[in-house]
Write an enzyme that holds these catalytic residues in place. Structure first.
Site, PDB file in Angstrom:
ATOM      1  N   SER A  61       0.788  -1.236   0.000  1.00  0.00           N
ATOM      2  CA  SER A  61       0.000   0.000   0.000  1.00  0.00           C
ATOM      3  C   SER A  61       0.821   1.289   0.000  1.00  0.00           C
ATOM      4  CB  SER A  61      -0.946   0.016   1.196  1.00  0.00           C
ATOM      5  OG  SER A  61      -2.024  -0.827   0.918  1.00  0.00           O
ATOM      6  N   LYS A  64       0.408   3.392  -2.962  1.00  0.00           N
ATOM      7  CA  LYS A  64      -0.764   4.262  -3.128  1.00  0.00           C
ATOM      8  C   LYS A  64      -0.391   5.741  -3.082  1.00  0.00           C
ATOM      9  CE  LYS A  64      -3.759   0.661  -1.174  1.00  0.00           C
ATOM     10  NZ  LYS A  64      -4.469   0.179   0.040  1.00  0.00           N
ATOM     11  N   TYR A 188      -4.230  -2.596 -10.265  1.00  0.00           N
ATOM     12  CA  TYR A 188      -4.078  -2.372  -8.820  1.00  0.00           C
ATOM     13  C   TYR A 188      -3.165  -3.433  -8.191  1.00  0.00           C
ATOM     14  CZ  TYR A 188      -5.237  -2.402  -3.841  1.00  0.00           C
ATOM     15  OH  TYR A 188      -5.141  -2.420  -2.478  1.00  0.00           O
ATOM     16  N   TYR A 240      -4.511   3.633   7.917  1.00  0.00           N
ATOM     17  CA  TYR A 240      -5.872   3.092   8.063  1.00  0.00           C
ATOM     18  C   TYR A 240      -6.484   3.516   9.399  1.00  0.00           C
ATOM     19  CZ  TYR A 240      -3.674   0.314   4.458  1.00  0.00           C
ATOM     20  OH  TYR A 240      -2.980  -0.065   3.365  1.00  0.00           O
ATOM     21  N   VAL A 258       1.126  -3.694   3.898  1.00  0.00           N
ATOM     22  CA  VAL A 258       1.070  -4.970   4.612  1.00  0.00           C
ATOM     23  C   VAL A 258       2.330  -5.815   4.425  1.00  0.00           C
ATOM     24  CG1 VAL A 258      -1.435  -5.258   4.837  1.00  0.00           C
ATOM     25  CG2 VAL A 258      -0.288  -6.036   2.759  1.00  0.00           C
TER      26      VAL A 258
HETATM   27  N1  GLU Z   1      -2.435  -5.621  -1.619  1.00  0.00           N
HETATM   28  C1  GLU Z   1      -3.006  -5.340  -0.333  1.00  0.00           C
HETATM   29  C2  GLU Z   1      -4.480  -5.607  -0.426  1.00  0.00           C
HETATM   30  O1  GLU Z   1      -5.059  -5.167  -1.369  1.00  0.00           O
HETATM   31  C3  GLU Z   1      -2.722  -3.938   0.059  1.00  0.00           C
HETATM   32  C4  GLU Z   1      -3.090  -3.633   1.490  1.00  0.00           C
HETATM   33  C5  GLU Z   1      -1.980  -2.995   2.274  1.00  0.00           C
HETATM   34  O2  GLU Z   1      -0.806  -3.008   1.906  1.00  0.00           O
HETATM   35  O3  GLU Z   1      -2.285  -2.469   3.343  1.00  0.00           O
HETATM   36  O4  GLU Z   1      -5.036  -6.270   0.414  1.00  0.00           O
END
Ligand code: GLU
Length: 306
Positions: A61, A64, A188, A240, A258
């Site tokens: 993430s 992003k 994505y 988050y 993650v």
């Molecule tokens: N590829 C992960 C998902 O879509 C990204 C989430 C993250 O890194 O927090 O679940």
């Protein structure tokens, strides 16, 4: 700074409580939780590293932030018709708010919002073209042409896509996605599968340290106003439903993934990348957060004061 990083790394290497590695795909579940790396890049071109700072990991993430930067470049403020900019207070992959808010994701950093950002970047192009553009953008930011998408991770994300596919289809049902759901998801998943190490990541964040200019390379990436706003998004939404806790403990704009990485920006001071694969219950790097907390405690870099 080098002594400080060495000390932090010693503490983190010896820590016995390391959190749990993400296990929703085998590629992440198999990563050794003992890894720890850190890199600090400063606008005047200095670089400090410790531990596994040159070992690539799945940035997930954190990508992003780069996708948001690209999307703002293409859509300007028009982007905000597709995605909001408020903290969600819900887990990264939650679908609950989407139903209440007519399919418009709260912010670009929860999964639904990031999927909407990819859709906004596509502008009629094929996923391949979009991914090539994203990759060359991040290579340019990091000043490193060796960055790559880990296709195995992307394939695995696709195989276990159901949660993200639900979010995307739900938004599509509300008329929120312009492109084919499978194409958006394909892009994505590759975006999340970008592999980087702490040094590359810290360098890629430098434009957010100096009002949109990467001073190490001398190039303006975004306007000062846009850099400030991206930092604000990272502060409010980058962890988050743990964003408040991260602001409380670290007090820097930051984005977690993650894979266990965190990119943190100390405006005017430094871009910091840390990697420790074990996560806390919310999905943010347990020791990465502790390491950043130690760093700001010593440096006084928190934007909220010493
Ligand atoms: N590829 C992960 C998902 O879509 C990204 C989430 C993250 O890194 O927090 O679940």
């Amino acid at each position: 700074m080098q002594n400080l990083l060495n000390n932090i790394t010693d503490v983190m290497t010896q820590a016995t409580e390391r959190g749990r590695v993400a296990d929703y795909i085998p590629q992440l579940a198999h990563v050794d939780p003992k890894h720890f790396g850190m890199a600090v890049a400063t606008p005047d071109g200095q670089l400090f590293t410790a531990g596994d700072a040159t070992m690539p990991f799945s940035i997930q993430s954190i990508s992003k932030v780069f996708a948001l930067t690209l999307a703002l470049g293409k859509q300007g403020d028009g982007l905000w018709q597709y995605v909001g900019r408020e903290p969600s207070g819900d887990p990264f992959n939650s679908i609950v708010q989407l139903e209440h808010e007519s399919g418009k994701p709260r912010n670009p950093f929860i999964n639904a919002g990031a999927i909407a950002v990819v859709d906004a970047i596509m502008m009629g192009h094929e996923p391949k073209e979009v991914l090539a553009e994203l990759l060359s953008f991040v290579r340019y930011l990091a000043g490193d042409d060796s960055l790559f998408f880990d296709h195995e991770v992307a394939e695995s994300e696709l195989k276990y896509k159901h949660r993200n596919a639900s979010l995307a289809h739900f938004m599509k049902a509300f008329g929120r996605l312009q492109h084919d759901v499978d194409k958006v998801l394909g892009a994505y998943f590759h975006q999340c599968a970008l592999a980087m190490n702490c040094v590359q990541l810290a360098r890629a964040g430098l434009f957010l340290v100096s009002d949109g200019v990467n001073q190490a390379s001398g190039s303006r990436v975004v306007s000062a106003q846009r850099a400030r706003r991206i930092n604000a998004m990272m502060m409010m939404c980058g962890h988050y439903d743990g964003s408040g806790e991260f602001a409380y403990r670290v007090g820097l704009p930051g984005k977690s993934g993650v894979g266990g990485g965190i990119l943190a920006i100390a405006p005017g001071k430094a871009s910091i990348a840390v990697w420790s694969p074990g996560l806390d219950q919310i999905g943010n790097s347990l020791l990465g957060t502790r390491a950043l907390e130690m760093l700001v405690q010593e440096t006084g870099w928190s934007v909220f004061g010493h």
